[in-house]
Design a protein around this motif. Structure first.
Motif, PDB file in Angstrom:
ATOM      1  N   ILE A 210     -68.385 -45.366 -49.455  1.00 21.56           N
ATOM      2  CA  ILE A 210     -68.445 -46.680 -50.044  1.00 21.56           C
ATOM      3  C   ILE A 210     -67.599 -46.591 -51.334  1.00 21.56           C
ATOM      4  CG2 ILE A 210     -69.356 -48.859 -50.951  1.00 21.56           C
ATOM      5  CD1 ILE A 210     -71.293 -48.425 -48.344  1.00 21.56           C
ATOM      6  N   LYS A 211     -68.058 -45.595 -52.264  1.00 18.59           N
ATOM      7  CA  LYS A 211     -67.633 -45.420 -53.536  1.00 18.59           C
ATOM      8  C   LYS A 211     -66.072 -45.187 -53.438  1.00 18.59           C
ATOM      9  CE  LYS A 211     -71.990 -44.224 -55.725  1.00 18.59           C
ATOM     10  NZ  LYS A 211     -72.753 -43.164 -56.189  1.00 18.59           N
ATOM     11  N   GLU A 212     -65.935 -44.270 -52.507  1.00 11.44           N
ATOM     12  CA  GLU A 212     -64.467 -43.770 -52.408  1.00 11.44           C
ATOM     13  C   GLU A 212     -63.715 -45.049 -51.867  1.00 11.44           C
ATOM     14  OE1 GLU A 212     -61.900 -40.683 -49.292  1.00 11.44           O
ATOM     15  OE2 GLU A 212     -64.064 -40.345 -49.995  1.00 11.44           O
ATOM     16  N   ALA A 213     -64.047 -45.802 -51.200  1.00 10.16           N
ATOM     17  CA  ALA A 213     -63.239 -46.972 -50.474  1.00 10.16           C
ATOM     18  C   ALA A 213     -63.161 -47.986 -51.795  1.00 10.16           C
ATOM     19  CB  ALA A 213     -63.900 -47.755 -49.412  1.00 10.16           C
ATOM     20  N   MET A 214     -63.988 -48.077 -52.702  1.00 10.09           N
ATOM     21  CA  MET A 214     -64.077 -49.078 -53.850  1.00 10.09           C
ATOM     22  C   MET A 214     -63.395 -48.468 -54.883  1.00 10.09           C
ATOM     23  SD  MET A 214     -68.340 -49.671 -53.907  1.00 10.09           S
ATOM     24  CE  MET A 214     -68.166 -50.743 -55.378  1.00 10.09           C
ATOM     25  N   THR A 215     -62.864 -47.344 -54.877  1.00  7.70           N
ATOM     26  CA  THR A 215     -62.249 -46.660 -56.141  1.00  7.70           C
ATOM     27  C   THR A 215     -60.957 -47.451 -56.224  1.00  7.70           C
ATOM     28  OG1 THR A 215     -63.179 -44.490 -55.986  1.00  7.70           O
ATOM     29  CG2 THR A 215     -61.122 -44.405 -57.193  1.00  7.70           C
ATOM     30  N   GLY A 216     -60.404 -48.070 -57.501  1.00  5.62           N
ATOM     31  CA  GLY A 216     -59.266 -48.598 -57.725  1.00  5.62           C
ATOM     32  C   GLY A 216     -58.897 -49.706 -56.713  1.00  5.62           C
ATOM     33  N   ASN A 217     -60.067 -50.479 -56.070  1.00  7.43           N
ATOM     34  CA  ASN A 217     -59.796 -51.727 -55.050  1.00  7.43           C
ATOM     35  C   ASN A 217     -60.750 -52.646 -55.597  1.00  7.43           C
ATOM     36  OD1 ASN A 217     -59.799 -53.499 -53.199  1.00  7.43           O
ATOM     37  ND2 ASN A 217     -59.466 -51.870 -51.604  1.00  7.43           N
ATOM     38  N   ARG A 218     -60.323 -53.486 -56.494  1.00  8.46           N
ATOM     39  CA  ARG A 218     -61.104 -54.421 -56.938  1.00  8.46           C
ATOM     40  C   ARG A 218     -61.866 -55.381 -55.856  1.00  8.46           C
ATOM     41  NH1 ARG A 218     -64.780 -55.866 -60.256  1.00  8.46           N
ATOM     42  NH2 ARG A 218     -64.692 -57.868 -61.278  1.00  8.46           N
ATOM     43  N   ASP A 219     -61.208 -55.665 -54.910  1.00  9.42           N
ATOM     44  CA  ASP A 219     -61.563 -56.301 -53.476  1.00  9.42           C
ATOM     45  C   ASP A 219     -62.915 -55.863 -52.805  1.00  9.42           C
ATOM     46  OD1 ASP A 219     -61.645 -58.855 -51.696  1.00  9.42           O
ATOM     47  OD2 ASP A 219     -60.629 -57.471 -50.370  1.00  9.42           O
ATOM     48  N   ALA A 220     -62.513 -54.336 -52.879  1.00  6.51           N
ATOM     49  CA  ALA A 220     -63.683 -53.614 -52.184  1.00  6.51           C
ATOM     50  C   ALA A 220     -64.960 -53.444 -53.059  1.00  6.51           C
ATOM     51  CB  ALA A 220     -63.126 -52.356 -51.831  1.00  6.51           C
ATOM     52  N   GLN A 221     -64.510 -53.507 -54.153  1.00  8.54           N
ATOM     53  CA  GLN A 221     -65.711 -53.508 -55.441  1.00  8.54           C
ATOM     54  C   GLN A 221     -66.594 -54.608 -55.278  1.00  8.54           C
ATOM     55  OE1 GLN A 221     -63.802 -52.733 -58.987  1.00  8.54           O
ATOM     56  NE2 GLN A 221     -63.233 -50.642 -58.638  1.00  8.54           N
ATOM     57  N   ILE A 222     -65.957 -55.866 -55.332  1.00  8.84           N
ATOM     58  CA  ILE A 222     -66.653 -57.019 -55.045  1.00  8.84           C
ATOM     59  C   ILE A 222     -67.483 -57.139 -53.766  1.00  8.84           C
ATOM     60  CG2 ILE A 222     -66.324 -59.564 -54.761  1.00  8.84           C
ATOM     61  CD1 ILE A 222     -64.096 -59.334 -56.955  1.00  8.84           C
ATOM     62  N   ARG A 223     -66.833 -56.868 -52.658  1.00  8.79           N
ATOM     63  CA  ARG A 223     -67.208 -56.758 -51.372  1.00  8.79           C
ATOM     64  C   ARG A 223     -68.592 -55.883 -51.118  1.00  8.79           C
ATOM     65  NH1 ARG A 223     -62.718 -55.583 -47.693  1.00  8.79           N
ATOM     66  NH2 ARG A 223     -62.154 -57.481 -48.329  1.00  8.79           N
ATOM     67  N   TYR A 224     -68.621 -54.671 -51.585  1.00 10.16           N
ATOM     68  CA  TYR A 224     -69.385 -53.828 -51.142  1.00 10.16           C
ATOM     69  C   TYR A 224     -70.270 -53.366 -52.348  1.00 10.16           C
ATOM     70  CZ  TYR A 224     -66.414 -52.808 -47.360  1.00 10.16           C
ATOM     71  OH  TYR A 224     -65.650 -52.786 -46.121  1.00 10.16           O
ATOM     72  N   ALA A 225     -70.487 -54.139 -53.256  1.00  9.71           N
ATOM     73  CA  ALA A 225     -71.322 -53.883 -54.506  1.00  9.71           C
ATOM     74  C   ALA A 225     -72.811 -53.955 -54.118  1.00  9.71           C
ATOM     75  CB  ALA A 225     -71.037 -54.679 -55.729  1.00  9.71           C
ATOM     76  N   ALA A 226     -72.925 -55.227 -53.483  1.00  8.16           N
ATOM     77  CA  ALA A 226     -74.523 -55.435 -52.988  1.00  8.16           C
ATOM     78  C   ALA A 226     -74.866 -54.305 -51.930  1.00  8.16           C
ATOM     79  CB  ALA A 226     -74.433 -56.768 -52.322  1.00  8.16           C
ATOM     80  N   ILE A 227     -74.049 -53.956 -51.041  1.00  8.03           N
ATOM     81  CA  ILE A 227     -74.493 -52.879 -50.150  1.00  8.03           C
ATOM     82  C   ILE A 227     -74.680 -51.651 -50.706  1.00  8.03           C
ATOM     83  CG2 ILE A 227     -73.261 -51.561 -47.987  1.00  8.03           C
ATOM     84  CD1 ILE A 227     -71.893 -54.154 -47.291  1.00  8.03           C
ATOM     85  N   LEU A 228     -73.759 -51.259 -51.588  1.00  7.24           N
ATOM     86  CA  LEU A 228     -73.986 -50.128 -52.369  1.00  7.24           C
ATOM     87  C   LEU A 228     -75.228 -50.052 -53.032  1.00  7.24           C
ATOM     88  CD1 LEU A 228     -72.823 -47.329 -53.207  1.00  7.24           C
ATOM     89  CD2 LEU A 228     -71.762 -48.483 -55.204  1.00  7.24           C
ATOM     90  N   GLN A 229     -75.405 -50.953 -53.904  1.00 13.29           N
ATOM     91  CA  GLN A 229     -76.903 -51.198 -54.563  1.00 13.29           C
ATOM     92  C   GLN A 229     -77.992 -51.160 -53.470  1.00 13.29           C
ATOM     93  OE1 GLN A 229     -77.449 -54.820 -56.712  1.00 13.29           O
ATOM     94  NE2 GLN A 229     -79.185 -53.811 -57.975  1.00 13.29           N
ATOM     95  N   GLY A 230     -77.893 -51.677 -52.688  1.00 12.47           N
ATOM     96  CA  GLY A 230     -79.069 -51.567 -51.615  1.00 12.47           C
ATOM     97  C   GLY A 230     -79.217 -50.031 -51.092  1.00 12.47           C
ATOM     98  N   LEU A 231     -78.204 -49.509 -50.734  1.00 18.58           N
ATOM     99  CA  LEU A 231     -78.228 -48.000 -50.179  1.00 18.58           C
ATOM    100  C   LEU A 231     -78.756 -46.987 -51.526  1.00 18.58           C
ATOM    101  CD1 LEU A 231     -74.710 -47.526 -48.792  1.00 18.58           C
ATOM    102  CD2 LEU A 231     -76.838 -47.452 -47.551  1.00 18.58           C
ATOM    103  N   GLU A 232     -78.322 -47.416 -52.568  1.00 18.11           N
ATOM    104  CA  GLU A 232     -79.004 -46.509 -53.889  1.00 18.11           C
ATOM    105  C   GLU A 232     -80.418 -46.697 -54.040  1.00 18.11           C
ATOM    106  OE1 GLU A 232     -76.109 -47.616 -56.855  1.00 18.11           O
ATOM    107  OE2 GLU A 232     -75.015 -46.185 -56.473  1.00 18.11           O
ATOM    108  N   ASN A 233     -81.000 -48.284 -53.724  1.00 16.84           N
ATOM    109  CA  ASN A 233     -82.235 -48.345 -53.907  1.00 16.84           C
ATOM    110  C   ASN A 233     -82.870 -47.403 -52.863  1.00 16.84           C
ATOM    111  OD1 ASN A 233     -81.890 -50.079 -56.140  1.00 16.84           O
ATOM    112  ND2 ASN A 233     -81.745 -52.011 -55.054  1.00 16.84           N
TER     113      ASN A 233
END
Length: 107
Positions: free
Chosen positions: A29-52
């Motif tokens: 997910i982090k790789e997909a988010m790199t340099g992609n603002r739309d992906a950063q917004i879309r996946y931020a909550a999912i990434l936070q849940g994974l990290e938790n």
């Protein structure tokens, strides 16, 4: 309550594997988010849940080690084995559970 075999399997195999998979998923997910603002917004909550989830698993594993969970489970079995009356009362159930846990672990 889990049996000794279930605890051993859970903390030696299941939880570390789950932690590894969550970590890999987060890395993708982090790789997909790199340099992609739309992906950063879309996946931020999912990434936070994974990290938790990763943090919780790490805490569970550390906590089990800190309290000597495997040793505590073994102590119960030793307690049963030390008394013929307890063996008669609990022994068959423990053996049946061990068989089921072994089958489940293989699966």
């Amino acid at each position: 309550m889990r049996t000794t075999g279930e605890v051993r399997f859970n903390f030696a195999h299941y939880e570390p594997q789950r932690q590894h998979l969550l970590s890999e998923y987060a890395a993708h997910i982090k790789e997909a988010m790199t340099g992609n603002r739309d992906a950063q917004i879309r996946y931020a909550a999912i990434l936070q849940g994974l990290e938790n989830s990763e943090k919780k698993l790490a805490g569970d594993l550390a906590g089990a080690d800190a309290i000597g969970l495997n040793a505590r489970k073994k102590a119960y079995r030793d307690w049963v084995a030390d008394d013929p009356a307890r063996q008669a009362r609990y022994g068959a159930a423990i053996r049946e559970l061990d068989v089921m846990v072994a089958e489940n672990s293989r699966a």
